[in-house]
Design a protein around this motif. Sequence first.
Motif, short mmCIF file in Angstrom:
data_model
loop_
_atom_site.label_atom_id
_atom_site.label_comp_id
_atom_site.label_asym_id
_atom_site.label_seq_id
_atom_site.Cartn_x
_atom_site.Cartn_y
_atom_site.Cartn_z
N GLY A 168 1.73 -10.99 14.70
CA GLY A 168 2.95 -11.53 14.07
C GLY A 168 3.05 -11.23 12.68
N ALA A 169 2.12 -10.01 12.29
CA ALA A 169 2.37 -9.54 10.83
C ALA A 169 3.41 -8.61 10.70
CB ALA A 169 1.03 -8.65 10.41
N SER A 170 3.99 -8.89 9.56
CA SER A 170 5.15 -7.91 9.25
C SER A 170 4.86 -6.48 8.74
CB SER A 170 6.00 -8.51 7.78
OG SER A 170 5.10 -8.26 6.87
N TYR A 171 5.66 -5.66 8.82
CA TYR A 171 5.30 -4.19 8.49
C TYR A 171 4.66 -4.27 6.94
CZ TYR A 171 7.81 -2.29 12.56
OH TYR A 171 8.08 -1.87 13.62
N PHE A 172 5.27 -5.06 6.15
CA PHE A 172 4.75 -5.05 4.74
C PHE A 172 3.38 -5.62 4.61
CE2 PHE A 172 4.39 -7.35 0.54
CZ PHE A 172 4.70 -6.37 -0.28
N GLU A 173 3.05 -6.57 5.40
CA GLU A 173 1.68 -7.07 5.54
C GLU A 173 0.66 -6.09 5.92
OE1 GLU A 173 2.83 -11.77 6.18
OE2 GLU A 173 2.61 -10.53 7.91
N ILE A 174 1.11 -5.51 7.03
CA ILE A 174 0.32 -4.26 7.77
C ILE A 174 0.12 -3.29 6.65
CG2 ILE A 174 -0.01 -2.70 9.49
CD1 ILE A 174 1.94 -4.50 11.28
N GLY B 190 -0.14 -3.51 3.46
CA GLY B 190 -0.82 -3.87 2.30
C GLY B 190 -2.30 -3.90 3.01
N ALA B 191 -2.70 -4.15 4.19
CA ALA B 191 -3.92 -4.49 4.80
C ALA B 191 -4.47 -3.15 5.07
CB ALA B 191 -3.60 -5.33 5.89
N THR B 192 -3.78 -2.24 5.50
CA THR B 192 -4.15 -0.93 5.98
C THR B 192 -4.18 0.25 4.81
OG1 THR B 192 -2.20 -0.25 7.02
CG2 THR B 192 -3.67 -1.30 8.39
N GLY B 193 -3.48 0.12 4.02
CA GLY B 193 -3.09 1.14 2.70
C GLY B 193 -2.28 2.22 3.29
N LEU B 194 -1.49 1.91 4.44
CA LEU B 194 -0.31 2.74 4.90
C LEU B 194 0.91 2.60 3.99
CD1 LEU B 194 -1.12 2.69 8.56
CD2 LEU B 194 -1.81 4.45 6.91
N SER B 195 2.04 3.32 3.78
CA SER B 195 3.27 2.95 3.34
C SER B 195 3.94 2.13 4.52
CB SER B 195 3.88 4.22 2.99
OG SER B 195 4.45 5.02 4.20
N ILE B 196 4.95 1.48 4.26
CA ILE B 196 5.71 0.90 5.21
C ILE B 196 6.34 1.82 6.31
CG2 ILE B 196 7.90 -0.45 5.35
CD1 ILE B 196 7.27 -2.02 3.15
N ARG B 197 6.79 3.18 5.82
CA ARG B 197 7.36 4.40 6.53
C ARG B 197 6.18 4.55 7.76
NH1 ARG B 197 11.14 6.17 9.40
NH2 ARG B 197 11.38 8.46 9.41
N GLN B 198 4.84 4.73 7.14
CA GLN B 198 3.95 5.09 8.02
C GLN B 198 3.72 4.12 9.17
OE1 GLN B 198 1.13 5.64 4.94
NE2 GLN B 198 0.93 7.95 5.71
N VAL B 199 3.79 2.93 9.05
CA VAL B 199 3.62 1.80 9.63
C VAL B 199 4.76 1.94 10.66
CG1 VAL B 199 3.81 -0.74 10.11
CG2 VAL B 199 2.60 0.16 8.19
N GLU B 200 5.89 2.06 10.20
CA GLU B 200 7.17 2.39 11.26
C GLU B 200 6.82 3.33 12.08
OE1 GLU B 200 10.40 3.11 8.64
OE2 GLU B 200 10.69 0.92 8.25
N ARG B 201 6.27 4.19 11.84
CA ARG B 201 5.93 5.55 12.55
C ARG B 201 5.01 5.40 13.65
NH1 ARG B 201 5.61 9.58 7.47
NH2 ARG B 201 8.10 10.17 7.55
N HIS B 202 3.80 4.43 13.16
CA HIS B 202 2.84 4.30 14.22
C HIS B 202 3.36 3.22 15.07
CE1 HIS B 202 -0.84 5.75 12.45
NE2 HIS B 202 -0.50 5.64 11.36
N MET B 203 4.37 2.25 14.81
CA MET B 203 4.91 1.38 15.76
C MET B 203 5.83 2.50 16.71
SD MET B 203 4.16 -1.79 15.80
CE MET B 203 5.48 -2.46 16.78
N ALA B 204 6.58 3.09 16.35
CA ALA B 204 7.36 4.12 17.16
C ALA B 204 6.57 4.89 18.38
CB ALA B 204 8.17 4.91 16.34
N LYS B 205 5.50 5.44 17.51
CA LYS B 205 4.60 6.17 18.37
C LYS B 205 3.91 5.16 19.64
CE LYS B 205 0.77 9.36 17.32
NZ LYS B 205 -0.24 9.62 16.43
N ALA B 206 3.44 3.89 19.16
CA ALA B 206 2.85 3.27 20.15
C ALA B 206 4.02 2.71 21.16
CB ALA B 206 2.34 2.01 19.37
#
Length: 107
Positions: A54-60, A62-78
Amino acid sequence: MTGDREDVKARSTERDKGEWQGPVPPEQLATMERAMLSLPRMTREVFLAHRLDGASYFEIAGATGLSIRQVERHMAKALLRLSRFMDGDERTPWRRWWNAQCQRWFP
């Protein structure tokens, strides 16, 4: 966020040794497990953190060092890859490209 095989298994629903009683048939769970394990490590970690923890993109981010845009791309890919697996297309993106090229080159 570890993301290894044991983590995926620990997060999945345990199957009873006898008769199936869960909301998802065992065959579908096995397909989903194969799909999850086929994802790149970071993509799998982002997906599991968002959908299961249940982590938000912002939290993810911050925890991984990715940008929010990169988190969005990883989610879309998954989501795309998991959707293809569940539809029965377990080929990797490279294999899908190769098959398309072979059909074009060798009709």
